[in-house]
Design an enzyme around this catalytic site. Structure first.
Site, PDB file in Angstrom:
ATOM      1  N   ASP A 133      25.129  49.973  73.855  1.00 24.74           N
ATOM      2  CA  ASP A 133      26.553  49.376  74.311  1.00 24.74           C
ATOM      3  C   ASP A 133      26.477  48.870  75.322  1.00 24.74           C
ATOM      4  O   ASP A 133      27.826  49.069  76.247  1.00 24.74           O
ATOM      5  CB  ASP A 133      27.402  50.764  74.195  1.00 24.74           C
ATOM      6  CG  ASP A 133      26.714  51.899  74.899  1.00 24.74           C
ATOM      7  OD1 ASP A 133      25.899  51.632  76.000  1.00 24.74           O
ATOM      8  OD2 ASP A 133      27.139  53.105  74.707  1.00 24.74           O
ATOM      9  N   HIS A 153      25.473  58.080  86.684  1.00 29.45           N
ATOM     10  CA  HIS A 153      25.524  56.792  86.924  1.00 29.45           C
ATOM     11  C   HIS A 153      26.858  56.274  86.492  1.00 29.45           C
ATOM     12  O   HIS A 153      26.942  54.927  86.776  1.00 29.45           O
ATOM     13  CB  HIS A 153      24.351  55.914  86.449  1.00 29.45           C
ATOM     14  CG  HIS A 153      24.265  55.902  85.198  1.00 29.45           C
ATOM     15  ND1 HIS A 153      24.876  54.601  84.363  1.00 29.45           N
ATOM     16  CD2 HIS A 153      23.699  56.583  84.270  1.00 29.45           C
ATOM     17  CE1 HIS A 153      24.848  55.047  82.985  1.00 29.45           C
ATOM     18  NE2 HIS A 153      23.659  56.241  82.844  1.00 29.45           N
ATOM     19  N   HIS A 204      20.122  56.640  90.538  1.00 28.23           N
ATOM     20  CA  HIS A 204      20.302  55.255  89.719  1.00 28.23           C
ATOM     21  C   HIS A 204      20.383  54.381  91.092  1.00 28.23           C
ATOM     22  O   HIS A 204      20.786  54.437  92.156  1.00 28.23           O
ATOM     23  CB  HIS A 204      21.476  55.397  88.908  1.00 28.23           C
ATOM     24  CG  HIS A 204      21.779  54.159  87.991  1.00 28.23           C
ATOM     25  ND1 HIS A 204      22.030  52.942  88.244  1.00 28.23           N
ATOM     26  CD2 HIS A 204      21.491  54.330  86.724  1.00 28.23           C
ATOM     27  CE1 HIS A 204      22.218  52.228  87.392  1.00 28.23           C
ATOM     28  NE2 HIS A 204      21.752  53.025  86.342  1.00 28.23           N
ATOM     29  N   ARG A 218      30.370  54.297  85.358  1.00 32.55           N
ATOM     30  CA  ARG A 218      31.226  53.578  86.315  1.00 32.55           C
ATOM     31  C   ARG A 218      32.509  54.531  86.459  1.00 32.55           C
ATOM     32  O   ARG A 218      33.263  54.473  87.382  1.00 32.55           O
ATOM     33  CB  ARG A 218      31.698  52.328  85.584  1.00 32.55           C
ATOM     34  CG  ARG A 218      30.429  51.249  85.912  1.00 32.55           C
ATOM     35  CD  ARG A 218      30.766  49.770  85.113  1.00 32.55           C
ATOM     36  NE  ARG A 218      29.501  49.290  85.427  1.00 32.55           N
ATOM     37  CZ  ARG A 218      29.473  47.864  85.933  1.00 32.55           C
ATOM     38  NH1 ARG A 218      30.429  47.477  86.559  1.00 32.55           N
ATOM     39  NH2 ARG A 218      28.421  47.420  86.028  1.00 32.55           N
ATOM     40  N   GLU A 260      31.578  50.745  78.121  1.00 29.61           N
ATOM     41  CA  GLU A 260      30.675  50.820  76.801  1.00 29.61           C
ATOM     42  C   GLU A 260      31.463  51.087  75.506  1.00 29.61           C
ATOM     43  O   GLU A 260      30.891  50.508  74.408  1.00 29.61           O
ATOM     44  CB  GLU A 260      29.534  51.918  77.183  1.00 29.61           C
ATOM     45  CG  GLU A 260      28.518  51.852  78.187  1.00 29.61           C
ATOM     46  CD  GLU A 260      28.923  52.189  79.430  1.00 29.61           C
ATOM     47  OE1 GLU A 260      30.108  52.631  79.638  1.00 29.61           O
ATOM     48  OE2 GLU A 260      28.433  51.795  80.405  1.00 29.61           O
ATOM     49  N   GLU A 272      21.731  51.908  66.883  1.00 31.26           N
ATOM     50  CA  GLU A 272      22.594  52.828  67.566  1.00 31.26           C
ATOM     51  C   GLU A 272      24.026  52.552  67.384  1.00 31.26           C
ATOM     52  O   GLU A 272      24.737  52.464  68.315  1.00 31.26           O
ATOM     53  CB  GLU A 272      22.216  52.965  69.032  1.00 31.26           C
ATOM     54  CG  GLU A 272      22.698  54.635  69.461  1.00 31.26           C
ATOM     55  CD  GLU A 272      22.585  54.618  71.165  1.00 31.26           C
ATOM     56  OE1 GLU A 272      23.473  54.098  71.886  1.00 31.26           O
ATOM     57  OE2 GLU A 272      21.537  55.350  71.527  1.00 31.26           O
TER      58      GLU A 272
HETATM   59  C1  UD1 Z   1      24.250  49.505  83.120  1.00 34.49           C
HETATM   60  C2  UD1 Z   1      25.250  49.764  81.769  1.00 34.49           C
HETATM   61  C3  UD1 Z   1      25.354  51.056  81.237  1.00 34.49           C
HETATM   62  C4  UD1 Z   1      24.167  51.739  81.079  1.00 34.49           C
HETATM   63  C5  UD1 Z   1      23.263  51.707  82.155  1.00 34.49           C
HETATM   64  C6  UD1 Z   1      22.067  52.547  82.011  1.00 34.49           C
HETATM   65  C7  UD1 Z   1      26.552  47.625  81.669  1.00 34.49           C
HETATM   66  C8  UD1 Z   1      28.062  47.351  82.172  1.00 34.49           C
HETATM   67  N1  UD1 Z   1      26.269  48.920  82.285  1.00 34.49           N
HETATM   68  O1  UD1 Z   1      24.853  50.400  83.905  1.00 34.49           O
HETATM   69  O2  UD1 Z   1      25.965  50.782  80.185  1.00 34.49           O
HETATM   70  O3  UD1 Z   1      24.425  53.098  80.695  1.00 34.49           O
HETATM   71  O4  UD1 Z   1      23.137  50.600  82.859  1.00 34.49           O
HETATM   72  O5  UD1 Z   1      21.484  53.039  83.503  1.00 34.49           O
HETATM   73  O6  UD1 Z   1      26.117  47.149  81.069  1.00 34.49           O
HETATM   74  N2  UD1 Z   1      20.374  47.911  90.118  1.00 34.49           N
HETATM   75  C9  UD1 Z   1      19.367  47.625  90.728  1.00 34.49           C
HETATM   76  N3  UD1 Z   1      18.014  47.593  90.251  1.00 34.49           N
HETATM   77  C10 UD1 Z   1      18.005  47.849  88.819  1.00 34.49           C
HETATM   78  C11 UD1 Z   1      19.290  48.189  88.050  1.00 34.49           C
HETATM   79  C12 UD1 Z   1      20.384  48.157  88.780  1.00 34.49           C
HETATM   80  O7  UD1 Z   1      19.258  47.106  92.067  1.00 34.49           O
HETATM   81  O8  UD1 Z   1      16.954  47.905  88.154  1.00 34.49           O
HETATM   82  C13 UD1 Z   1      21.712  47.817  91.041  1.00 34.49           C
HETATM   83  C14 UD1 Z   1      22.286  46.257  91.121  1.00 34.49           C
HETATM   84  O9  UD1 Z   1      22.714  46.313  92.459  1.00 34.49           O
HETATM   85  C15 UD1 Z   1      23.028  46.034  89.975  1.00 34.49           C
HETATM   86  C16 UD1 Z   1      24.002  47.442  89.987  1.00 34.49           C
HETATM   87  O10 UD1 Z   1      22.675  48.437  90.040  1.00 34.49           O
HETATM   88  O11 UD1 Z   1      24.109  45.086  90.322  1.00 34.49           O
HETATM   89  C17 UD1 Z   1      24.492  47.759  88.749  1.00 34.49           C
HETATM   90  O12 UD1 Z   1      23.827  47.562  87.669  1.00 34.49           O
HETATM   91  P1  UD1 Z   1      24.669  47.081  85.969  1.00 34.49           P
HETATM   92  O13 UD1 Z   1      23.374  46.872  85.051  1.00 34.49           O
HETATM   93  O14 UD1 Z   1      25.579  46.054  86.324  1.00 34.49           O
HETATM   94  O15 UD1 Z   1      25.446  48.605  85.878  1.00 34.49           O
HETATM   95  P2  UD1 Z   1      24.768  49.949  85.714  1.00 34.49           P
HETATM   96  O16 UD1 Z   1      25.538  50.963  86.322  1.00 34.49           O
HETATM   97  O17 UD1 Z   1      23.277  49.965  85.886  1.00 34.49           O
HETATM   98  N1  UDP Z   2      15.448  57.949  82.473  1.00 37.32           N
HETATM   99  C1  UDP Z   2      14.261  57.470  83.103  1.00 37.32           C
HETATM  100  N2  UDP Z   2      14.118  57.748  84.577  1.00 37.32           N
HETATM  101  C2  UDP Z   2      15.216  58.231  85.107  1.00 37.32           C
HETATM  102  C3  UDP Z   2      16.340  58.630  84.684  1.00 37.32           C
HETATM  103  C4  UDP Z   2      16.353  58.405  83.343  1.00 37.32           C
HETATM  104  O1  UDP Z   2      13.492  56.992  82.514  1.00 37.32           O
HETATM  105  O2  UDP Z   2      15.032  58.366  86.497  1.00 37.32           O
HETATM  106  C5  UDP Z   2      15.445  57.662  81.120  1.00 37.32           C
HETATM  107  C6  UDP Z   2      16.056  59.043  80.221  1.00 37.32           C
HETATM  108  O3  UDP Z   2      15.008  59.681  79.808  1.00 37.32           O
HETATM  109  C7  UDP Z   2      16.690  58.218  79.072  1.00 37.32           C
HETATM  110  C8  UDP Z   2      17.236  57.029  79.771  1.00 37.32           C
HETATM  111  O4  UDP Z   2      16.386  56.925  80.940  1.00 37.32           O
HETATM  112  O5  UDP Z   2      15.913  57.808  77.955  1.00 37.32           O
HETATM  113  C9  UDP Z   2      18.538  57.061  79.896  1.00 37.32           C
HETATM  114  O6  UDP Z   2      19.137  56.015  80.754  1.00 37.32           O
HETATM  115  P1  UDP Z   2      20.642  55.918  81.533  1.00 37.32           P
HETATM  116  O7  UDP Z   2      20.938  57.371  81.987  1.00 37.32           O
HETATM  117  O8  UDP Z   2      20.399  54.790  82.585  1.00 37.32           O
HETATM  118  O9  UDP Z   2      21.596  55.359  80.528  1.00 37.32           O
HETATM  119  P2  UDP Z   2      22.493  55.662  79.241  1.00 37.32           P
HETATM  120  O10 UDP Z   2      21.553  56.396  78.249  1.00 37.32           O
HETATM  121  O11 UDP Z   2      23.600  56.507  80.028  1.00 37.32           O
HETATM  122  O12 UDP Z   2      23.031  54.579  78.715  1.00 37.32           O
END
Ligand code: UD1
Ligand code: UDP
Length: 372
Positions: free
Chosen positions: A97, A211, A244, A213, A133, A119
């Site tokens: 999602d 993490h 995160h 939003r 999501e 999923e």
């Molecule tokens: C995203 C997804 C969320 C998912 C989550 C899993 C969207 C809108 N959000 O949220 O559904 O649950 O991933 O973790 O699709 N960043 C880094 N390095 C990384 C990843 C992120 O620096 O490897 C930082 C960057 O500044 C980036 C920010 O995190 O702009 C936000 O990343 P983003 O993918 O937009 O949203 P998440 O909160 O990670």
């Molecule tokens: N996870 C990981 N390292 C971490 C934290 C989480 O590998 O430091 C794994 C966790 O086991 C799960 C997945 O990341 O499988 C969940 O990801 P996240 O919480 O970022 O996203 P969501 O499931 O909420 O979309």
């Protein structure tokens, strides 16, 4: 031979797609598999691809610091256009999602390529929880041609929305396949500092991730203040918090939780290390989706730091408790688990409603039997 294109952008998509991709790759006579990384996440995506020994065939590398939802949507849609045109796959697979999921499905639709959604069918029926999501997955269901639902409940949601029943297949969640794959490996390299924390005698590890939003700002501050109170109240507790990479999370968490001797803030862990530490934890606090699904397989009680969940099966089974975002409620729920051993044991022995580790077999077999 059919050409399947997998599109993934974030850590959880890669974790949950990996077993399906690997299974399909075992059938080179039947499938040509292409992996497209949008890299909506960068480091956190790369960590997963490395663990599962996967390499993207194309990498859009779209991530920017503090990217907006529009930034992701525009960059993914533009980036996928040329690749889909060039490769002309028979099927496009998306998972979950995220904004990559929805935009990947939309890009497929624009090119009249059928979409398979892994999923499918999770819902809270609140457009803003989780945000964005709930809408990403609802729109993905509108665009998808095959819906791989993890549970019967998810299937019912799709039917209620008018999806034809013969397009929905209940498979279990692929995250349990990934979890079992990693547990089988048993070679976990944790960093030294973390190893020292785990080695402390007579301590209870509380693992936390957050993490979402919709939790930025006050709710995340409440979570942090609850963590401080728990650490102060129980001196046998060690809190491990892989933070995160989202700066909206990091700024709050580091401001409030740095410098407490029993709260350990660390960078996101690679999947193998994270599973290892889940396995060593006593209690898990999280607003993550995937962690809610995995932890019950390890017998770990999960307190969910949200007001609602699209995963009610765990709550119903009793492995997961929705505790919301009020500081005192979080503290009281943790305290109950720490103090009441009988209550703890009753939760930790429940079986996992999310899968048996064979979801990816079911998905691949379905594609083989029905499509080829
Ligand atoms: C995203 C997804 C969320 C998912 C989550 C899993 C969207 C809108 N959000 O949220 O559904 O649950 O991933 O973790 O699709 N960043 C880094 N390095 C990384 C990843 C992120 O620096 O490897 C930082 C960057 O500044 C980036 C920010 O995190 O702009 C936000 O990343 P983003 O993918 O937009 O949203 P998440 O909160 O990670
Ligand atoms: N996870 C990981 N390292 C971490 C934290 C989480 O590998 O430091 C794994 C966790 O086991 C799960 C997945 O990341 O499988 C969940 O990801 P996240 O919480 O970022 O996203 P969501 O499931 O909420 O979309």
């Amino acid at each position: 031979m059919i050409k399947i294109m997998f599109i993934c952008g974030t850590r959880p998509e890669a974790i949950k797609m990996a077993p399906v991709i690997k299974k399909m790759m075992d059938h080179t006579d039947e499938f040509k598999v292409l992996l497209i990384a949008t890299a909506q996440h960068r480091e956190m995506l790369d960590q997963v691809l490395e663990i599962f020994e996967l390499k993207a065939d194309y990498d859009l590398n779209i991530m920017t610091y503090k990217q907006s939802l529009s930034d992701i949507t525009i960059a993914v849609l533009r980036g996928l256009e040329r690749i889909i045109e060039k490769e002309s796959p028979d099927y496009i697979f998306v998972q979950g999602d995220t904004t990559t999921t929805f935009t990947g499905a939309l890009a497929a639709f624009y090119h009249k390529i059928p979409v398979a959604h892994i999923e499918a069918g999770l819902r809270t029926y609140d457009n803003y929880q989780p945000f964005p999501e709930e809408i990403n997955r609802t729109l993905t269901s509108v665009l998808a041609d095959i819906h791989f639902a993890p549970t019967e409940w998810a299937k019912k949601n799709l039917i209620k929305e008018g999806i034809q029943e013969d397009k929905i297949f209940v498979t279990g969640n692929t995250v349990i396949d990934s979890l079992f794959m990693v547990l089988k490996k048993r070679k976990t390299i944790l960093n030294r500092k973390l190893q020292d924390v785990l080695n402390k005698e007579n301590s209870n590890i509380i693992l936390i991730t957050a993490h979402r939003r919709e939790n930025f700002g006050e709710p995340l501050k409440n979570i942090c203040n609850a963590v401080i109170e728990i650490a102060n109240k129980f001196n046998n507790v060690q809190v491990v918090y892989p933070v995160h990479r989202n700066p909206n999370v990091r700024n709050t968490v580091f401001n409030l939780l740095e410098n407490h001797s029993r709260i350990h803030l660390i960078d996101p862990l690679d999947y193998e290390s994270f599973v290892h530490i889940m396995n060593r934890s006593y209690i898990i606090l999280t607003d993550s989706g995937g962690v809610q699904e995995e932890a019950p397989s390890l017998g770990k009680p999960v307190l969910v730091l949200r007001n609602t969940t699209e995963r009610p099966e765990g709550v119903k089974a009793g492995t997961v408790k929705l505790v919301g975002l009020d500081k005192d409620t979080i503290v009281n729920n943790v305290a109950k688990l720490l103090i009441n051993k009988k209550y703890y044991n009753s939760i930790s022995q429940i079986t996992n409603p999310y899968g048996d580790g064979k979801a990816s077999d079911r998905i691949v077999n379905h594609i083989k039997n029905v499509i080829i």
